[in-house]
Design an enzyme around this catalytic site. Sequence first.
Site, mmCIF file in Angstrom:
data_model
loop_
_atom_site.group_PDB
_atom_site.id
_atom_site.type_symbol
_atom_site.label_atom_id
_atom_site.label_comp_id
_atom_site.label_asym_id
_atom_site.label_seq_id
_atom_site.Cartn_x
_atom_site.Cartn_y
_atom_site.Cartn_z
ATOM 1 N N HIS B 69 0.720 -1.180 0.149
ATOM 2 C CA HIS B 69 0.179 -0.061 -0.046
ATOM 3 C C HIS B 69 0.749 1.353 -0.125
ATOM 4 C CE1 HIS B 69 -2.900 3.026 0.953
ATOM 5 N NE2 HIS B 69 -2.417 3.348 2.309
ATOM 6 N N ASP B 98 6.844 21.838 -26.335
ATOM 7 C CA ASP B 98 6.830 20.366 -25.610
ATOM 8 C C ASP B 98 7.892 20.409 -24.623
ATOM 9 O OD1 ASP B 98 7.089 17.512 -25.393
ATOM 10 O OD2 ASP B 98 5.969 17.555 -27.340
ATOM 11 N N TRP B 134 7.201 0.034 3.931
ATOM 12 C CA TRP B 134 7.622 0.646 2.626
ATOM 13 C C TRP B 134 8.777 1.366 3.187
ATOM 14 C CZ3 TRP B 134 8.332 5.859 1.305
ATOM 15 C CH2 TRP B 134 8.386 6.944 2.289
ATOM 16 N N SER B 162 13.403 6.302 -13.623
ATOM 17 C CA SER B 162 12.455 7.085 -14.274
ATOM 18 C C SER B 162 12.217 8.574 -13.714
ATOM 19 C CB SER B 162 11.015 6.285 -14.247
ATOM 20 O OG SER B 162 9.906 7.213 -14.192
ATOM 21 N N SER B 163 12.278 8.559 -12.224
ATOM 22 C CA SER B 163 12.167 9.961 -11.734
ATOM 23 C C SER B 163 13.444 10.763 -11.984
ATOM 24 C CB SER B 163 12.106 9.419 -10.232
ATOM 25 O OG SER B 163 10.954 9.022 -9.809
ATOM 26 N N HIS B 246 12.941 12.032 3.543
ATOM 27 C CA HIS B 246 12.326 13.335 4.116
ATOM 28 C C HIS B 246 12.180 14.062 2.903
ATOM 29 C CE1 HIS B 246 10.028 15.537 6.697
ATOM 30 N NE2 HIS B 246 10.605 16.593 6.261
ATOM 31 N N GLU B 248 11.873 13.420 0.049
ATOM 32 C CA GLU B 248 10.531 12.574 -0.892
ATOM 33 C C GLU B 248 9.154 13.016 -0.377
ATOM 34 O OE1 GLU B 248 10.266 10.574 -3.147
ATOM 35 O OE2 GLU B 248 8.383 9.949 -2.943
ATOM 36 N N TYR B 250 8.525 16.156 0.778
ATOM 37 C CA TYR B 250 8.210 17.501 -0.011
ATOM 38 C C TYR B 250 8.144 17.382 -1.429
ATOM 39 C CZ TYR B 250 9.114 19.099 4.554
ATOM 40 O OH TYR B 250 8.823 19.160 6.216
ATOM 41 N N SER B 261 -1.764 26.928 -5.139
ATOM 42 C CA SER B 261 -1.384 28.302 -5.476
ATOM 43 C C SER B 261 -1.880 28.793 -6.883
ATOM 44 C CB SER B 261 0.001 28.361 -5.497
ATOM 45 O OG SER B 261 0.331 28.156 -4.276
ATOM 46 N N HIS B 295 14.594 13.262 12.222
ATOM 47 C CA HIS B 295 13.397 13.482 12.914
ATOM 48 C C HIS B 295 12.571 12.076 12.837
ATOM 49 C CE1 HIS B 295 11.173 15.980 9.628
ATOM 50 N NE2 HIS B 295 11.001 14.382 9.600
ATOM 51 N N HIS B 296 12.915 11.141 12.043
ATOM 52 C CA HIS B 296 11.864 10.043 11.591
ATOM 53 C C HIS B 296 12.582 8.839 12.722
ATOM 54 C CE1 HIS B 296 9.902 11.138 8.163
ATOM 55 N NE2 HIS B 296 10.795 12.168 8.027
ATOM 56 N N THR B 321 6.270 27.081 5.802
ATOM 57 C CA THR B 321 4.913 26.483 5.545
ATOM 58 C C THR B 321 3.702 27.634 6.221
ATOM 59 O OG1 THR B 321 6.271 24.206 6.023
ATOM 60 C CG2 THR B 321 3.907 24.283 5.881
ATOM 61 N N LYS B 324 3.127 30.025 3.590
ATOM 62 C CA LYS B 324 2.255 29.343 2.399
ATOM 63 C C LYS B 324 0.898 29.504 2.992
ATOM 64 C CE LYS B 324 5.391 26.940 -0.421
ATOM 65 N NZ LYS B 324 4.671 27.292 -1.578
ATOM 66 N N ARG B 443 1.197 0.993 15.109
ATOM 67 C CA ARG B 443 0.941 0.927 13.516
ATOM 68 C C ARG B 443 1.472 -0.502 13.314
ATOM 69 N NH1 ARG B 443 5.367 4.989 10.851
ATOM 70 N NH2 ARG B 443 4.332 4.255 8.786
#
Lengths: 311, 519
Positions: B69, B98, B134, B162-163, B246, B248, B250, B261, B295-296, B321, B324, B443
């Site tokens: 998932h 293009d 994951w 690919s990314s 991390h 990722e 963002y 926006s 921080h993870h 943030t 924003k 979890r």
Amino acid sequence: MAGHNSGADTYYVPEQSKLALALATSVAVLILGASIGLNGRTFGESSSWVLMYVGLLAFVVTLAVWFSQTIKENRAGMNSEQLKHSYVLGMQWFIFSEVMFFACFFGVLFYVRNLAGPWLAGEGDKAVTNLLWDGFQYNWPMSTTPQEAVGGVASQVPANTGTFEGPKQEMKWSGIPLINTILLLTSSVTLHFAHVALKNGKRRPFNMWLAVTLILGFTFVAFQAYEYYEAYNHLGLTLDAGIYGSTFFILTGFHGFHVCMGAIMLSVQWLRSTVGGHFSETDQFGFEASSWYWHFVDVVWVGLFLFVYIL
Amino acid sequence: MGEHHGPATGMTRWLFTTNHKDIGTLYLWFSFAMFIIGGAFAMVIRAELFQPGMQMVSPAFFNQMTTLHGLVMVFGAIMPSFVGLANWLIPMMIGAPDMALPRMNNLSFWLLPFAFTVLLSSLFMEGGAPNFGWTFYAPLSTTYAPPSVTFFIFGVHIMGASSIMGSINIIATVMNMRAPGMTYMKMPLFVWTWLITAFLLVAVMPVLAGAVTMMLMDIHFGTSFFNAAGGGDPVLFQHVFWFFGHPEVYIIILPAFGVVSQIIPAFSRKPLFGYDSMVYATASIAFLSFIVWAHHMYTVGMPIAGELFFMYATMLIAVPTGVKVFNWITTMFKGSISFETPMLFCIAFVFLFTIGGFSGLMLAIAPADTQYHDSYFVVAHFHYVMVAGAVFSMSAAVYYWLPKWCGRMYDETMGKIHFWVAFIGFNITFFPQHFVGLAGMPRRIPDYSLQFADFNMISSVGAFIYGGAQILFLYNVIRTIVAGKKVDDPKVWDGAEGLEWTLPTPAPYHTFTTPPQVK
């Protein structure tokens, strides 16, 4: 479509192309084959590498067709200045991604040497780790792994698998690595001479200096192969020789692989110039891109020489 | 010039295309398919958790579901959906014919279906699919992993490739293909956020490749990167992973910021408040994302100085943030607002994303995180930013630009129904998870203590409502494409600004073959 028009005054948007799908398919076959082969080897199922080689072959062939097509387009004058700049940006950012790839492994090396290693030996903030590896002393290169320090697999924490015997001897910087450093640094200089010659429209010196660069590059690779032979056969420095062997081989291995790539790229450019008569004073991107790559690989080597071999 | 060839006919149009709109469409449909598959995995998870005790699946299979998932949603659904949006919109927004490198663009797309076929096929392999979460922490993903981990590793490699190619393409497009007069500080914010996102991707995807390569080496070649017996460190894996992971998050949320926006000013009929500060805030968030990864890992065992550094750095992110969120609200302030479906999704985004941001601040506090870590509170937090953030903004984007893409208008009533079902379903699902998390429910478990039963049941009901909302979404999109009311006004929305709204509706196959002059 149809390039909107074939002139170079507008941006060339290529017609539909089978290349991308072909490349993606061959990559898929390649990774499937590699997974099947590796799993067979490690987990003892039936092992076959056929699929991987098929994928690899298809990958190489497709890539070659792709590059030759872009070269043809450029030589047919279909590429505007703007499109050429897109290729420049593409190569530059690709090299940046490669920088980050190596940064990852350098980061690993620094972390192990400055934090994880001392902690395992009971120094510093997280010294409690040492409870599991009583008697382990940290030094670099790590000649005695924590596993050996506690008396082998049988007497270690049961959770871990694998046998890790530290190397008998470290890889000295003063022998082959020093020679290789000189070779590679010199090759960057000779490549620069080649570039200058090309910019001045001097074909013969260009071919000559590029050939010299290639000889230096391939000599480097040969020396490194010999170094690996020594490591495995005389120093006990192998992939399973604990973290020193792991970091040593991943950093020098990926670097060596990149040297090979760079050498192949430059060989293609050399063939394009000698056989095909490609490149002019102003149109030489294939060569320039390869040379940026080569200089990048060279800079990585300087980092390797410092942090893997000397310090 | 001025001659516009149409697309090729038949399947080859889609297989061999180099057109940014076609490739954008492929990305969008692919990501939607993945969204449905990842959603199905989520339904299995919520069905199992409907009641305490073991209901439907084995714990081993439950682990495969949570793992797949997460992987499918992050790498298969959300990321490709925003790449699809970028493909469709960036050239039209900056006045380019293009993407800069059209053939590579096609390659970036076609790698993905292969990568995910390989990943999903692992469900049928001996030993089952990846079951290590994951985040694939070692040694779960090395010493204790099922053999399918090898397929997973190579799948991640080609997703990463690919990314990286997709991002290089976006960077080259934005840097090189802007129409005359389109200076950096005139670019629509969606383009800005994607430029910065692409930079993040090029910077961290190679690190992910490094992480999985070291796993591969540990599994198959006897190295000991993540094995203390050989002098390595399992915690090292977490550092490398989160150095990628991390930024990722963002990567996922910045394009969503860009979408919001664009849409909020359109329906407030006012220019975006504080454009410059939006750009700088995005750049600041991107910069900070590189120095907050640990921080993870507060509970994994880090020196106290490290915990403090990462705690303060993380809390700093609240500043840009906040800028924003302030700007979005100020844009709406005194605007003549109308509440079409895209606007509803955007307002919900601002509101719910802010909740997710605040729970993120709670988690950022190292001593408090010792309590929250690995609880359902974390699950609630990141679903508030991933779903109410990224997915809501994606829904908004589809409703907002779909008329431009296909020349047909969606049914506003159906759109609003989709929104309200999604909004209510989402909150029923994830709001109670804050409570069970704070009460101590961990979890990634298939069974739980009885005191969590009520909230879990509510949560599962909500999940099926939210899942049902996506069927509505699919129906709305297909219905619009097939039988929506035709629109031909270039400016579909009266408040919409930007080059894409100067083009005919539906957007022709080739646009801006001659660059427009931007004043």
